[in-house]
Design a protein around this motif. Structure first.
Motif, short mmCIF file in Angstrom:
data_model
loop_
_atom_site.label_atom_id
_atom_site.label_comp_id
_atom_site.label_asym_id
_atom_site.label_seq_id
_atom_site.Cartn_x
_atom_site.Cartn_y
_atom_site.Cartn_z
N ALA A 14 9.22 8.46 5.76
CA ALA A 14 9.93 7.34 6.37
C ALA A 14 8.96 6.20 6.62
CB ALA A 14 10.57 7.78 7.69
N VAL A 15 9.36 5.01 6.18
CA VAL A 15 8.53 3.83 6.37
C VAL A 15 8.96 3.13 7.66
CG1 VAL A 15 7.87 1.60 5.41
CG2 VAL A 15 8.21 3.57 3.89
N VAL A 16 7.99 2.98 8.57
CA VAL A 16 8.28 2.41 9.88
C VAL A 16 7.59 1.04 9.97
CG1 VAL A 16 8.01 2.75 12.37
CG2 VAL A 16 8.29 4.74 10.87
N GLU A 40 0.82 -1.22 0.00
CA GLU A 40 0.00 0.00 0.00
C GLU A 40 0.85 1.27 0.00
OE1 GLU A 40 -2.73 -0.17 3.31
OE2 GLU A 40 -3.05 -2.32 3.00
N ILE A 41 2.16 1.10 0.16
CA ILE A 41 3.03 2.29 0.30
C ILE A 41 2.90 3.26 -0.89
CG2 ILE A 41 5.43 3.09 0.45
CD1 ILE A 41 6.03 0.61 2.16
N PRO A 42 3.02 2.79 -2.15
CA PRO A 42 2.96 3.77 -3.25
C PRO A 42 1.70 4.62 -3.24
CG PRO A 42 3.78 1.68 -4.04
CD PRO A 42 3.32 1.44 -2.63
N LEU A 98 5.04 6.50 7.52
CA LEU A 98 4.10 5.46 7.09
C LEU A 98 4.35 4.24 7.95
CD1 LEU A 98 4.47 5.71 3.19
CD2 LEU A 98 2.69 6.71 4.63
N ILE A 99 3.42 3.94 8.83
CA ILE A 99 3.61 2.79 9.71
C ILE A 99 2.95 1.58 9.07
CG2 ILE A 99 3.28 1.90 12.04
CD1 ILE A 99 3.18 4.75 13.01
N VAL A 100 3.76 0.59 8.78
CA VAL A 100 3.26 -0.58 8.07
C VAL A 100 3.13 -1.76 9.03
CG1 VAL A 100 3.67 -2.17 6.17
CG2 VAL A 100 4.36 0.23 5.95
#
Lengths: 470, 236
Positions: free
Chosen positions: B175-177, B92-94, B233-235
């Motif tokens: 930043a992806v967390v 889902e990041i993009p 962005l917390i994944v």
């Protein structure tokens, strides 16, 4: 930095009469104090954390030689070079030699008080190289013909936005800006260019970590991060006392440092840099140097004020000092103002050069109460005062006066007579208002206020009368 | 140890005389330290004690944290003006990046770390250049090693696949967390680094919200030198 500590009284007088400065000081007064008071409440055990912090710093000082060697070994193992400087001049020479060795042209500098001690920027410029201060406050002072900082963490605290606006318009040749946001934007654009072209990054150190041979840097602007990421050489210039054994202990100190300094739970950037860049890394320094500076610190270590070396440079003692808050940092005449400055400056530049500083305190005790590493600042100021008396550094009037008083106090009969005459004279001086406007010989005490006059009898007289009637 | 204080002539062998000054300063300083401490020379017992102390990694008093570290992290990140989006899956990041950038009116052009090369950026209409940046990109995309609940901080480790400039030079840092890697305090982050990496990388950069300054009249302004915006962005 040029020493002007011997002109303390004159400078303080000028600053007290400087309306603009007084206005700026009043405006900022209490902001740090209020934020700190709120921030320390986030720690469940603030006093316990202070005690832990004191122990961490004291352990290092008590074994400083050992921890310095452990730090040196671990930093060297990661490819950094550790250099030592006995004097500020030697520290500057190291920087210039490094610049020559790697053929560096432009230094971008993150804030360092140690480099203020050695006037490093001047040395770099004299060698024909360019140097740019990147902390916004330091940059403002640099382009104002290297005005000295007035606070150890907020160097341009004494300046209003109008002054900064006029300065930027003059130096950058741009139309004057009115908003603080716009002023910061202008500085950002100018400094970004320097970040991208600087080849020597210079920083101080908030802490040196012995276990890893690292430097820990704390900023809100991110300027230390940029200065240690982009240039090919990174030089850390710092005092030998900045060591902390482990990363965990640095974490404890950090909780107190940011809260005590600006009332933040953490700064926006905390960087821990260890050694040179590895294979395949794009950013980071190819060469890393530590310059460990003595320049008076071993003198402090050997003295009665040794505990002052625990200082983590948060500035809380400045923010809470009624004297600093009224005269500003420039009055003190050297790098470190406020209570901590009044303790360490005499050790760095000589007791006889800084006679007024330990006396520029009401000993109200606020500095000692807020110090995150529990440095007993009022006690250390008193130790300096005692040393001044022993070394005959006090003015002759004061010495004579105290000698006379001592003699009188040792002769109770005469003492009683003299005080009986004294209080009656003072009652007469007070007139019908009961207030003395001007004291003879010690006019300084009555320049800004009246002394309430005694009512006519000494304590001993009243006590005797009471006993007779009982 | 090379002695840049007196660099030897190119190709010339370093003579002991020339190396002396640097060592003289070292010996004198350590000598004065020992004298001040009442020691006569190197002290092997003190060294053993110091190394033993370091090996224990003593932890000082820490504020108590609730069991729900994620909630505390979210609160503190917001206090420091990081914005946050929570995603269930990495894929889902993009779309989340596209949504965020559209919302703030920033062109969807990013420089990103190599680990994001496999994501379907084209579908989301985001252009991601997998290379280090010199600041020409409006957005920088990084992951983080872990996050710290106590302060709302993300911990970024530098490396060949993790150039530091990406979090610093663009105006916007995303930043992806990993949601399972929110630790309580900074001490826990160090324990995790030792456990997983053994030693510290060249740079550990801890980021707590956008770059800011209060150097003019103690008035806080965002975007001093680094990003104006930090979006997490917390994944998971």
């Amino acid at each position: 930095m040029q020493i002007a500590t011997m002109y303390f009284k004159d400078r303080a007088q000028v600053k007290l009469n400087d309306e603009l400065l007084q206005y700026n000081l009043k405006k900022s007064k209490g902001k740090f104090v209020g934020k700190r008071a709120e921030a320390i409440r986030e720690l469940d055990d603030f006093e316990g954390t202070r005690t832990a912090a004191r122990e961490i710093r004291q352990r290092v000082l008590d074994n400083l030689d050992t921890y310095l060697e452990i730090f040196e070994q671990n930093a060297t193992a990661r490819g950094a070079t550790v250099l030592w400087a006995e004097t500020p001049e030697e520290a500057n020479r190291h920087v210039l030699d490094i610049a020559a060795k790697h053929q560096l042209k432009k230094a971008i500098k993150s804030k360092s008080m140690v480099s203020e001690e050695s006037a490093l920027d001047h040395a770099i410029e004299q060698a024909g190289l360019k140097v740019v201060e990147t902390d916004l406050g330091e940059y403002i002072l640099q382009i104002n013909d290297y005005e000295p900082p007035s606070h150890i963490i907020a160097p341009a605290l004494h300046k209003s936005k109008e002054e900064v606006s006029a300065l930027f318009a003059k130096v950058h040749g741009t139309p004057p800006k009115t908003g603080i946001q716009e002023l910061c934007g202008e500085a950002r654009a100018v400094l970004r260019e320097h970040y991208l072209t600087g080849d020597l990054g210079i920083s101080g150190a908030n802490f040196l970590i012995a276990e890893t041979g690292s430097v820990m840097l704390v900023t809100n602007e991110g300027n230390a991060t940029l200065c240690t990421t982009l240039p090919k050489v990174h030089v850390v210039i710092t005092g030998i006392e900045k060591i902390v054994p482990t990363l965990e202990e640095a974490s404890t100190l950090l909780r107190l440092l940011t809260r005590s300094a600006t009332g933040q739970s953490i700064t926006n950037y905390v960087d821990i840099l260890t050694g040179i860049k590895g294979a395949g890394e794009y950013h980071g320094a190819e060469h890393m140097y530590f310059i460990l500076v003595d320049s008076g610190r071993t003198r402090v270590l050997a003295s009665e004020v040794r505990e002052a070396l625990r200082c983590i440079r948060c500035g809380a003692c400045l923010n809470h000092c009624p004297v600093y808050q009224n005269i500003g940092g420039h009055s003190y005449g050297w790098v470190y103002p406020g209570p901590i400055g009044s303790v360490i400056t005499p050790m760095f530049i000589g007791q006889e050069m800084a006679v007024d500083l330990p006396n520029a305190s009401t000993l109200c005790g606020a500095c000692g109460v807020v110090c995150p590493v529990r440095i007993p600042l009022p006690e250390l100021l008193r130790k300096h005062r005692e040393a001044q008396v022993k070394e005959d550094l006090r003015p002759w009037v004061e010495r004579l006066g105290l000698k006379g008083w001592t003699w009188l106090a040792l002769h109770p009969g005469l003492y009683g007579l003299a005080t009986r005459i004294g209080v009656r004279l003072m009652k007469m001086m007070g007139g019908y208002e009961g207030r003395i406007h001007k004291l003879p010989l010690v006019g300084g005490w009555s320049d800004g206020r009246d002394l309430p006059a005694p009512t006519g009898k000494t304590f001993r007289e009243l006590y005797a009368a009471k006993r007779r009637s009982a | 140890m090379s002695a840049p204080a007196r660099p030897p002539e190119r190709g010339a062998k370093q003579s002991p005389e020339r190396a002396q000054p640097a060592n003289r300063a070292r010996d004198n300083i350590l000598g004065r330290v020992r004298q001040a401490l009442g020691k006569t020379g190197p002290d092997p017992t003190a060294r053993e004690a110091a190394l033993a102390h370091i090996a224990t990694h003593p932890i000082g008093p820490r504020p108590a944290l609730p069991a729900d570290l994620r909630q505390r992290f979210l609160e503190n990140a917001a206090k420091l003006e990081s914005s946050v989006d929570q995603l269930a899956r990495r894929e889902e990041i993009p779309r989340a990046v596209a949504r965020y950038l559209t919302g703030i009116g920033v062109p969807p052009r990013a420089s990103g770390w190599p680990e994001f090369a496999d994501l379907p950026w084209g579908e989301a209409g985001v252009e991601v250049a997998i290379r280090p940046t010199q600041g020409q990109d409006p957005v920088g995309l990084t992951s983080v090693f872990c996050a710290i609940a106590e302060t709302g901080t993300v911990v970024v480790l530098a490396g060949p696949e993790a150039p530091t400039g990406t979090l610093l030079l663009p105006d916007t840092h995303i930043a992806v967390v990993d949601g399972s890697r929110i630790v309580a305090s900074m001490e826990d982050a160090f324990v995790l680094i030792r456990k997983e990496r053994g030693s510290l990388p060249r740079a550990v950069n801890m980021v707590s919200g956008p770059s800011r300054t209060g150097d003019i009249e103690q008035t806080i302004v965002l975007g001093a030198h680094g990003p104006f915006r930090v979006h997490l962005l917390i994944v998971g």
